[in-house]
Design a protein around this motif. Sequence first.
Motif, PDB file in Angstrom:
ATOM      1  N   ALA A  84      10.820   1.334   5.037  1.00 49.97           N
ATOM      2  CA  ALA A  84      10.834   1.173   3.582  1.00 49.97           C
ATOM      3  C   ALA A  84      11.970   0.275   3.121  1.00 49.97           C
ATOM      4  O   ALA A  84      11.802  -0.526   2.207  1.00 49.97           O
ATOM      5  N   ALA A  85      13.128   0.368   3.755  1.00 42.49           N
ATOM      6  CA  ALA A  85      14.264  -0.443   3.338  1.00 42.49           C
ATOM      7  C   ALA A  85      13.985  -1.924   3.512  1.00 42.49           C
ATOM      8  O   ALA A  85      14.575  -2.766   2.842  1.00 42.49           O
ATOM      9  N   ASP A  86      13.048  -2.262   4.422  1.00 43.59           N
ATOM     10  CA  ASP A  86      12.723  -3.653   4.683  1.00 43.59           C
ATOM     11  C   ASP A  86      11.397  -4.053   4.057  1.00 43.59           C
ATOM     12  O   ASP A  86      10.897  -5.135   4.303  1.00 43.59           O
ATOM     13  N   GLY A  87      10.813  -3.154   3.248  1.00 42.30           N
ATOM     14  CA  GLY A  87       9.478  -3.412   2.739  1.00 42.30           C
ATOM     15  C   GLY A  87       9.357  -4.678   1.930  1.00 42.30           C
ATOM     16  O   GLY A  87       8.444  -5.480   2.110  1.00 42.30           O
ATOM     17  N   ALA A  88      10.297  -4.921   0.994  1.00 48.81           N
ATOM     18  CA  ALA A  88      10.207  -6.100   0.143  1.00 48.81           C
ATOM     19  C   ALA A  88      10.383  -7.373   0.954  1.00 48.81           C
ATOM     20  O   ALA A  88       9.675  -8.355   0.773  1.00 48.81           O
ATOM     21  N   ALA A  89      11.330  -7.338   1.901  1.00 48.79           N
ATOM     22  CA  ALA A  89      11.563  -8.523   2.708  1.00 48.79           C
ATOM     23  C   ALA A  89      10.372  -8.820   3.605  1.00 48.79           C
ATOM     24  O   ALA A  89       9.994  -9.975   3.795  1.00 48.79           O
ATOM     25  N   ALA A  90       9.770  -7.751   4.146  1.00 53.07           N
ATOM     26  CA  ALA A  90       8.624  -7.955   5.019  1.00 53.07           C
ATOM     27  C   ALA A  90       7.470  -8.582   4.262  1.00 53.07           C
ATOM     28  O   ALA A  90       6.763  -9.446   4.771  1.00 53.07           O
ATOM     29  N   GLU A  91       7.265  -8.136   3.020  1.00 57.85           N
ATOM     30  CA  GLU A  91       6.182  -8.691   2.215  1.00 57.85           C
ATOM     31  C   GLU A  91       6.443 -10.167   1.923  1.00 57.85           C
ATOM     32  O   GLU A  91       5.548 -10.992   1.978  1.00 57.85           O
ATOM     33  N   TYR A 202      13.043  19.533  -0.209  1.00 62.67           N
ATOM     34  CA  TYR A 202      13.397  18.200  -0.683  1.00 62.67           C
ATOM     35  C   TYR A 202      12.166  17.528  -1.281  1.00 62.67           C
ATOM     36  O   TYR A 202      11.056  17.665  -0.744  1.00 62.67           O
ATOM     37  N   VAL A 203      12.360  16.788  -2.353  1.00 63.63           N
ATOM     38  CA  VAL A 203      11.303  15.917  -2.846  1.00 63.63           C
ATOM     39  C   VAL A 203      11.624  14.503  -2.382  1.00 63.63           C
ATOM     40  O   VAL A 203      12.723  13.994  -2.614  1.00 63.63           O
ATOM     41  N   HIS A 204      10.686  13.899  -1.675  1.00 56.01           N
ATOM     42  CA  HIS A 204      10.860  12.552  -1.125  1.00 56.01           C
ATOM     43  C   HIS A 204      10.097  11.559  -1.990  1.00 56.01           C
ATOM     44  O   HIS A 204       8.911  11.754  -2.292  1.00 56.01           O
ATOM     45  N   LEU A 205      10.783  10.484  -2.366  1.00 52.35           N
ATOM     46  CA  LEU A 205      10.194   9.442  -3.208  1.00 52.35           C
ATOM     47  C   LEU A 205      10.307   8.110  -2.473  1.00 52.35           C
ATOM     48  O   LEU A 205      11.378   7.755  -1.972  1.00 52.35           O
ATOM     49  N   THR A 206       9.204   7.361  -2.404  1.00 54.29           N
ATOM     50  CA  THR A 206       9.182   6.072  -1.709  1.00 54.29           C
ATOM     51  C   THR A 206       8.615   5.009  -2.639  1.00 54.29           C
ATOM     52  O   THR A 206       7.533   5.183  -3.198  1.00 54.29           O
ATOM     53  N   ASN A 207       9.361   3.922  -2.788  1.00 56.87           N
ATOM     54  CA  ASN A 207       8.995   2.843  -3.705  1.00 56.87           C
ATOM     55  C   ASN A 207       8.495   1.632  -2.915  1.00 56.87           C
ATOM     56  O   ASN A 207       9.263   1.031  -2.165  1.00 56.87           O
ATOM     57  N   PRO A 208       7.221   1.244  -3.069  1.00 61.93           N
ATOM     58  CA  PRO A 208       6.695   0.120  -2.278  1.00 61.93           C
ATOM     59  C   PRO A 208       6.956  -1.250  -2.889  1.00 61.93           C
ATOM     60  O   PRO A 208       6.711  -2.274  -2.244  1.00 61.93           O
ATOM     61  N   ASP A 209       7.430  -1.295  -4.124  1.00 60.97           N
ATOM     62  CA  ASP A 209       7.477  -2.548  -4.871  1.00 60.97           C
ATOM     63  C   ASP A 209       8.840  -3.221  -4.828  1.00 60.97           C
ATOM     64  O   ASP A 209       9.822  -2.640  -4.371  1.00 60.97           O
ATOM     65  N   ASP A 210       8.892  -4.456  -5.338  1.00 59.10           N
ATOM     66  CA  ASP A 210      10.140  -5.223  -5.307  1.00 59.10           C
ATOM     67  C   ASP A 210      10.966  -5.058  -6.572  1.00 59.10           C
ATOM     68  O   ASP A 210      11.860  -5.857  -6.851  1.00 59.10           O
ATOM     69  N   PRO A 238      14.167  -0.815  -5.069  1.00 58.03           N
ATOM     70  CA  PRO A 238      13.018  -1.597  -4.590  1.00 58.03           C
ATOM     71  C   PRO A 238      12.834  -1.468  -3.078  1.00 58.03           C
ATOM     72  O   PRO A 238      13.797  -1.562  -2.316  1.00 58.03           O
ATOM     73  N   GLY A 239      11.607  -1.218  -2.651  1.00 64.44           N
ATOM     74  CA  GLY A 239      11.314  -1.135  -1.233  1.00 64.44           C
ATOM     75  C   GLY A 239      12.066  -0.061  -0.494  1.00 64.44           C
ATOM     76  O   GLY A 239      12.218  -0.128   0.730  1.00 64.44           O
ATOM     77  N   GLY A 240      12.563   0.957  -1.198  1.00 64.74           N
ATOM     78  CA  GLY A 240      13.382   1.988  -0.571  1.00 64.74           C
ATOM     79  C   GLY A 240      12.891   3.390  -0.849  1.00 64.74           C
ATOM     80  O   GLY A 240      11.845   3.598  -1.472  1.00 64.74           O
TER      81      GLY A 240
END
Length: 522
Positions: A84-91, A202-210, A238-240
Motif C-alpha cells: 500500500a505504501a507504494d501503491g501510488a508510485a506503482a500506478e 483494530y480498525v484497518h483503513l487502506t487508501n488506494p488513491d493518490d 495517499p496509497g497508505g
Amino acid sequence: MKRTTLSLFAGAAALAAVTGFAAVSAPGDTGAETAEPAARLPVERTSLLCPAPSASDLAETTYTSFTPVTEGAEKKGTATLTAAADGAAAEADKGGEDAGSGKDGEDAKDGEEGKDGNDGKDGKPVLRPGAPGTPVTGTASGADAPALTGTAEGSHAPGWTVQQTTEVAAGTGRGLLGLNCTAPDTEFWFPGASTASGRTDYVHLTNPDDSAAVVDIELYGKDGVLKSTVGEGVTVPPGGGESLLLSTLTDVEQTDVTVHVNVRSGRLGAAVQALDDKTGGDWLTAAADPAGELVVPGIPADATSVRLMLFTPGGSDADLKVRLASPSGAITPAGHETVHVKAGMTTGVDLGEVTRGEAGSLVLTPTSGSVPVVAAVRVLRGKGGEQESAFIPASDPVGARATAAENRAKGTTLSVTAPDRTAKVEVTASAGTEGGTTATKTFTIEGGTTQNVEVPVPAGLKGTYALTVETVSGGPVYAARTLTGEDEDVASFTVQPLPDDRGTVSVPKAEQNLSVLQQPPA
C-alpha cells in the motif's frame, strides 16, 4: 441535416455503453414498445484492498488471487497487488505494461518478481495474478507485511477475488485469520467488535488513491453512541494504510460494539481485526448494508457457541423473527424466537450451540414493519483452552456468481442456503495453483434449508484451488466457505461469506427509432 442527426443518435448509443442507459425515439414516444432487456457485460476494471495481516512475529500469511473465466470478457488484461505504501508510485510507473504477465507476455509464475512496485527483496509481498481460471499464490511472514492495493483490468477484472489467510501459532489472536480483500467504498458497518477487557480490536483503513482520505469512526454500544473526538476526521495518507485500536477511541469497555466507518472524502477499504486473549482471533468484515431482512450464512455445524450482534442505524426500534435454516428446514431457536433491537444501540444475543451438529444459517425477518438493521455473529469452535473464534457478517446473496479463492484438499466446507424458494446452483472447482483439472457439480437446495454440499475437488490437485458458485435457477441463495487449520487437534478456522462478485454490470440497450429520421418530401 440527416447526417448530423445520425451522428447525434450514434453518440447517444455510445453514451449508453458508458453510462448504462440511453434511448432514442420520436418526440412523444415513450419507447415502451421498442425497449429491449438490459444486457449484462463484463466489468473492465476492478480494485481490491487487503489490510496489513498481523502484528505478530509468528504470522504466516498466504495471498491467493483468482479471476473466473467470464464469457464476453476482453482477451487480454492486467492485474497487480503491491504494498500500500507504494501503491501510488506503482500506478504511476505502470505505463501500460502487462503487470499480470512476464516479460514475453506469458502468465507470471508463482513467486515471480514484478517489474513495477516492490520486488519483494525487503520482505514486502507482491502478488502478480496469472491468467483467468487459474489461482496464483504469494506469501509473507512476520509482523512487517504491509497492506496491499490492487487493480485488475480487461480479462482479469470480472470477478477478481483475493483471499488473505494468516496463521498465528500462539499469543493473542492465535489461530486462522482470513478475509476476502475488499473493493474501496465510502461507508462500512461492523457489528461484532468489542472494547471489553481481553479483546484487542483494530480498525484497518487502506487508501488506494493518490490523494488523502478523511474518515469518521463512530462506536455504538448497548446504551448508544460511545462519545469520542479521536475518531473524527482521521486522515489516511495517499496509497497508505492506518490501523486504529478501538480502545484508544473510547475509555468505555463494552462487550458488543458496532463500528461505523463513514468516509468524508475519498474512498477506502476497511476491516476490523478482532483479537481475543483466550479464544484467538479473526477478521470481522463489513456487514451487508442495513436492511429489513438479513441472512447470516454458513455457521459451522460443530459451533460450540454462537453470539448474534445487531444494530439499527435509524430512529426506530426493530423487532425481528429469528430462524435457523437447517438441512431439514427452518426452525426457531428455543427461547430466541424474536429479538428486539433498540434504535442506535447494539444488541447482543447468546444463541449457544444453535446448530446442534448440523449445517445452519440465521435468517432474520421483521415481525411487523421493516426497519433497516445490520448484523453479524461470533462463532466459537472447540472446548476449554482450545477454543477458537471467527466472525460471519450478514451477507448479500450469491447472485449470478461468487468465488472463494483459497481452498484445500482437506479442511474446506461450502455451505449454501436457500432461505425462501428452492434453488439450483453450480459449483466449479478451478485447477490448482500447482496442477489439476477443473471439476463441476450441480446441487439443488430446498427452500428454507442450508446444505453443506460435497464440493468438487480438481482431479490431480496440487496446491490450492478456487471455488465458484453460480445461481442456475430458483430463488436467491447465500453461501459461505469455512476453512479449518491443518492441525486436526486445534479448532482454528475462518469463515468467508460469498456475495455476488459483481463481475458483470447491467447495461440497457440503446434504441434508435429511425422514424424520427424520415424527412418530408421536398
